[in-house]
Each structure stands twice: as structure tokens, then as C-alpha cells.
Design a protein around this motif. Structure first.
Motif, PDB file in Angstrom:
ATOM      1  N   GLU A  14     -11.048   8.494   7.014  1.00  0.00           N
ATOM      2  CA  GLU A  14     -12.496   7.720   6.805  1.00  0.00           C
ATOM      3  C   GLU A  14     -12.695   6.926   8.177  1.00  0.00           C
ATOM      4  O   GLU A  14     -14.004   7.164   8.635  1.00  0.00           O
ATOM      5  CB  GLU A  14     -12.002   6.658   5.591  1.00  0.00           C
ATOM      6  CG  GLU A  14     -11.593   7.100   5.035  1.00  0.00           C
ATOM      7  CD  GLU A  14     -12.308   6.457   3.232  1.00  0.00           C
ATOM      8  OE1 GLU A  14     -12.161   4.931   3.393  1.00  0.00           O
ATOM      9  OE2 GLU A  14     -12.305   6.444   2.449  1.00  0.00           O
ATOM     10  N   ASP A  65     -13.472  -6.739  -0.158  1.00  0.00           N
ATOM     11  CA  ASP A  65     -12.497  -6.585  -1.395  1.00  0.00           C
ATOM     12  C   ASP A  65     -10.785  -7.277  -0.735  1.00  0.00           C
ATOM     13  O   ASP A  65     -10.006  -7.572  -1.342  1.00  0.00           O
ATOM     14  CB  ASP A  65     -12.708  -5.846  -1.865  1.00  0.00           C
ATOM     15  CG  ASP A  65     -13.727  -5.480  -2.933  1.00  0.00           C
ATOM     16  OD1 ASP A  65     -14.811  -6.917  -3.095  1.00  0.00           O
ATOM     17  OD2 ASP A  65     -14.615  -4.266  -3.034  1.00  0.00           O
ATOM     18  N   GLU A  66     -10.188  -6.808   0.254  1.00  0.00           N
ATOM     19  CA  GLU A  66      -8.825  -6.778  -0.013  1.00  0.00           C
ATOM     20  C   GLU A  66      -8.586  -7.667   1.286  1.00  0.00           C
ATOM     21  O   GLU A  66      -7.222  -8.056   1.059  1.00  0.00           O
ATOM     22  CB  GLU A  66      -8.692  -5.371   1.515  1.00  0.00           C
ATOM     23  CG  GLU A  66      -8.555  -3.929   0.751  1.00  0.00           C
ATOM     24  CD  GLU A  66      -8.871  -2.843   2.508  1.00  0.00           C
ATOM     25  OE1 GLU A  66      -8.944  -3.548   3.627  1.00  0.00           O
ATOM     26  OE2 GLU A  66      -8.248  -1.728   2.465  1.00  0.00           O
ATOM     27  N   THR A 115     -19.826   0.578   2.959  1.00  0.00           N
ATOM     28  CA  THR A 115     -19.089   0.603   2.285  1.00  0.00           C
ATOM     29  C   THR A 115     -17.433  -0.125   3.063  1.00  0.00           C
ATOM     30  O   THR A 115     -16.281   0.011   2.131  1.00  0.00           O
ATOM     31  CB  THR A 115     -18.613   2.466   1.785  1.00  0.00           C
ATOM     32  OG1 THR A 115     -19.978   2.792   1.544  1.00  0.00           O
ATOM     33  CG2 THR A 115     -17.899   2.761   1.044  1.00  0.00           C
ATOM     34  N   GLN A 116     -17.639   0.771   4.202  1.00  0.00           N
ATOM     35  CA  GLN A 116     -15.922  -0.262   4.716  1.00  0.00           C
ATOM     36  C   GLN A 116     -16.419  -1.863   4.538  1.00  0.00           C
ATOM     37  O   GLN A 116     -14.748  -2.182   4.298  1.00  0.00           O
ATOM     38  CB  GLN A 116     -16.268   0.458   5.872  1.00  0.00           C
ATOM     39  CG  GLN A 116     -15.258   2.169   6.152  1.00  0.00           C
ATOM     40  CD  GLN A 116     -15.603   3.083   7.675  1.00  0.00           C
ATOM     41  OE1 GLN A 116     -15.984   1.902   8.361  1.00  0.00           O
ATOM     42  NE2 GLN A 116     -14.570   3.251   7.637  1.00  0.00           N
ATOM     43  N   ARG A 117     -16.876  -2.444   5.287  1.00  0.00           N
ATOM     44  CA  ARG A 117     -17.160  -4.165   4.970  1.00  0.00           C
ATOM     45  C   ARG A 117     -17.063  -4.958   3.633  1.00  0.00           C
ATOM     46  O   ARG A 117     -16.414  -5.197   3.125  1.00  0.00           O
ATOM     47  CB  ARG A 117     -18.753  -4.422   5.981  1.00  0.00           C
ATOM     48  CG  ARG A 117     -18.347  -4.026   6.869  1.00  0.00           C
ATOM     49  CD  ARG A 117     -19.795  -4.611   7.375  1.00  0.00           C
ATOM     50  NE  ARG A 117     -21.195  -3.877   6.834  1.00  0.00           N
ATOM     51  CZ  ARG A 117     -22.086  -3.329   7.600  1.00  0.00           C
ATOM     52  NH1 ARG A 117     -21.691  -3.175   8.687  1.00  0.00           N
ATOM     53  NH2 ARG A 117     -23.163  -3.018   6.679  1.00  0.00           N
ATOM     54  N   VAL A 118     -17.364  -3.435   2.556  1.00  0.00           N
ATOM     55  CA  VAL A 118     -17.334  -3.949   1.057  1.00  0.00           C
ATOM     56  C   VAL A 118     -15.632  -4.448   0.648  1.00  0.00           C
ATOM     57  O   VAL A 118     -14.285  -4.873   0.081  1.00  0.00           O
ATOM     58  CB  VAL A 118     -18.398  -3.398   0.086  1.00  0.00           C
ATOM     59  CG1 VAL A 118     -17.855  -3.588  -0.754  1.00  0.00           C
ATOM     60  CG2 VAL A 118     -19.474  -3.987   0.331  1.00  0.00           C
ATOM     61  N   ARG A 119     -14.926  -2.533   1.255  1.00  0.00           N
ATOM     62  CA  ARG A 119     -13.939  -2.420   1.180  1.00  0.00           C
ATOM     63  C   ARG A 119     -12.928  -3.888   1.610  1.00  0.00           C
ATOM     64  O   ARG A 119     -12.177  -4.252   1.131  1.00  0.00           O
ATOM     65  CB  ARG A 119     -13.265  -0.940   1.353  1.00  0.00           C
ATOM     66  CG  ARG A 119     -12.099  -0.737   1.078  1.00  0.00           C
ATOM     67  CD  ARG A 119     -11.862   0.517   1.025  1.00  0.00           C
ATOM     68  NE  ARG A 119     -11.596   1.710   0.520  1.00  0.00           N
ATOM     69  CZ  ARG A 119     -12.937   2.448   1.120  1.00  0.00           C
ATOM     70  NH1 ARG A 119     -13.616   2.406   2.623  1.00  0.00           N
ATOM     71  NH2 ARG A 119     -13.924   3.279  -0.012  1.00  0.00           N
ATOM     72  N   ARG A 120     -12.946  -3.607   2.967  1.00  0.00           N
ATOM     73  CA  ARG A 120     -12.550  -4.449   3.810  1.00  0.00           C
ATOM     74  C   ARG A 120     -12.715  -5.935   3.751  1.00  0.00           C
ATOM     75  O   ARG A 120     -11.447  -6.809   3.267  1.00  0.00           O
ATOM     76  CB  ARG A 120     -12.929  -4.979   5.231  1.00  0.00           C
ATOM     77  CG  ARG A 120     -12.260  -5.775   5.915  1.00  0.00           C
ATOM     78  CD  ARG A 120     -11.035  -5.050   6.436  1.00  0.00           C
ATOM     79  NE  ARG A 120     -10.214  -6.379   6.864  1.00  0.00           N
ATOM     80  CZ  ARG A 120      -8.638  -6.680   6.673  1.00  0.00           C
ATOM     81  NH1 ARG A 120      -8.124  -5.853   6.069  1.00  0.00           N
ATOM     82  NH2 ARG A 120      -7.561  -7.670   7.721  1.00  0.00           N
ATOM     83  N   LYS A 149      -7.499   6.553   4.454  1.00  0.00           N
ATOM     84  CA  LYS A 149      -8.384   5.443   5.903  1.00  0.00           C
ATOM     85  C   LYS A 149      -8.525   5.685   7.100  1.00  0.00           C
ATOM     86  O   LYS A 149      -9.619   5.801   7.481  1.00  0.00           O
ATOM     87  CB  LYS A 149      -7.721   3.753   5.501  1.00  0.00           C
ATOM     88  CG  LYS A 149      -7.798   2.876   4.253  1.00  0.00           C
ATOM     89  CD  LYS A 149      -7.288   1.950   3.804  1.00  0.00           C
ATOM     90  CE  LYS A 149      -7.392   0.637   2.721  1.00  0.00           C
ATOM     91  NZ  LYS A 149      -6.518  -0.358   2.992  1.00  0.00           N
ATOM     92  N   THR A 165       0.896  -1.168   0.000  1.00  0.00           N
ATOM     93  CA  THR A 165      -0.356   0.193   0.231  1.00  0.00           C
ATOM     94  C   THR A 165       0.936   1.125  -0.065  1.00  0.00           C
ATOM     95  O   THR A 165       2.764   1.070  -0.337  1.00  0.00           O
ATOM     96  CB  THR A 165      -0.934  -0.328   1.701  1.00  0.00           C
ATOM     97  OG1 THR A 165      -2.199   0.836   0.916  1.00  0.00           O
ATOM     98  CG2 THR A 165      -0.302   0.638   2.275  1.00  0.00           C
ATOM     99  N   GLU A 179      -2.165   6.270   1.424  1.00  0.00           N
ATOM    100  CA  GLU A 179      -3.766   5.601   0.622  1.00  0.00           C
ATOM    101  C   GLU A 179      -3.929   5.152   2.606  1.00  0.00           C
ATOM    102  O   GLU A 179      -4.772   5.573   3.457  1.00  0.00           O
ATOM    103  CB  GLU A 179      -3.179   4.020   0.816  1.00  0.00           C
ATOM    104  CG  GLU A 179      -4.566   3.106   0.965  1.00  0.00           C
ATOM    105  CD  GLU A 179      -5.991   2.814  -0.025  1.00  0.00           C
ATOM    106  OE1 GLU A 179      -7.081   2.484   0.319  1.00  0.00           O
ATOM    107  OE2 GLU A 179      -6.095   3.882  -0.891  1.00  0.00           O
TER     108      GLU A 179
END
Length: 111
Positions: free
Chosen positions: A36, A52-53, A45-50, A33, A25, A29
Motif C-alpha cells: 500500500e 486507529d493503530e 485512509t492511511q492517516r485514519v488507519r495509523r 502495508k 501483527t 499484514e
């Protein structure tokens, strides 16, 4: 997007850059984060991003294992995972659980 200028200790910034490179990273970034999280960005949005990570990390691990000639073990199910964790955290309890799971022996003369 806006730009932000920060004053940071040189040693701290250097350590952050090194860690960011190791984690794939950037310091930018990481700061984004943190901001945010600080302002409480949309939790969905955070759950989806996490998610994906995490999926990207799993894919990366599988690619690295394939490149090294080894394989990532197949998923054996939730019970196997729980057994593994229990055996590491509470060996005595796991031994008792394993005994309880053994199939009963048939009675003599009856099958």
C-alpha cells in the motif's frame, strides 16, 4: 482479495514472523502495508488507519498497566510534555526556562 506467493530467505521470514508476533501483527499484514505504501494508497485512509493503530496501542498499554496494578500517568498538558522533552534533550536550556517561569517575589511592604 488476491493471493501472492513470494520467495523469501528462510532466516529472514523467521525473523519477520518473530517480530510480527511481538508487535501483534502478521507477516501478511506487514507485506500488505508495504505494498500500500509502495503504490501510494490514499493518504487520508492511511492517516485514519495509523490513528486507529495508535489509539489501540494506547488502550493496550493502559490495560497492561491496570493488569500489573500500576496506573498510566494522567495527561498534564502540552507545556509539561515540552518541558519533559526539553529537560532530556537540552538540560541547560531547560534550567534557564525554569528560572524564567518562577513567580516574582512581592516587594517589601506591598502585597
Amino acid at each position: 482479495m488476491s493471493n501472492l506467493t513470494l520467495s523469501v530467505d528462510d532466516k529472514l521470514l523467521r525473523a519477520a514472523r518473530i517480530r510480527a508476533v511481538k508487535e501483534g501483527t502478521s507477516v501478511n499484514e506487514i507485506c500488505r502495508k508495504a505494498l500500500e505504501h509502495y503504490v501510494g494508497a490514499d493518504s487520508a485512509t492511511q492517516r485514519v488507519r495509523r490513528f486507529d493503530e495508535l489509539m489501540a496501542a494506547i488502550d493496550s498499554q493502559q490495560r497492561e498497566a491496570s493488569a500489573a496494578g500500576s496506573t498510566v500517568p494522567a495527561w498534564e498538558g502540552r507545556d509539561a510534555l515540552y518541558d519533559e522533552v526539553l529537560s532530556e534533550r537540552m538540560p541547560g536550556l531547560f534550567a534557564a526556562k525554569a528560572v524564567a517561569r518562577r513567580p516574582a517575589k512581592p516587594l517589601k511592604g506591598k502585597t
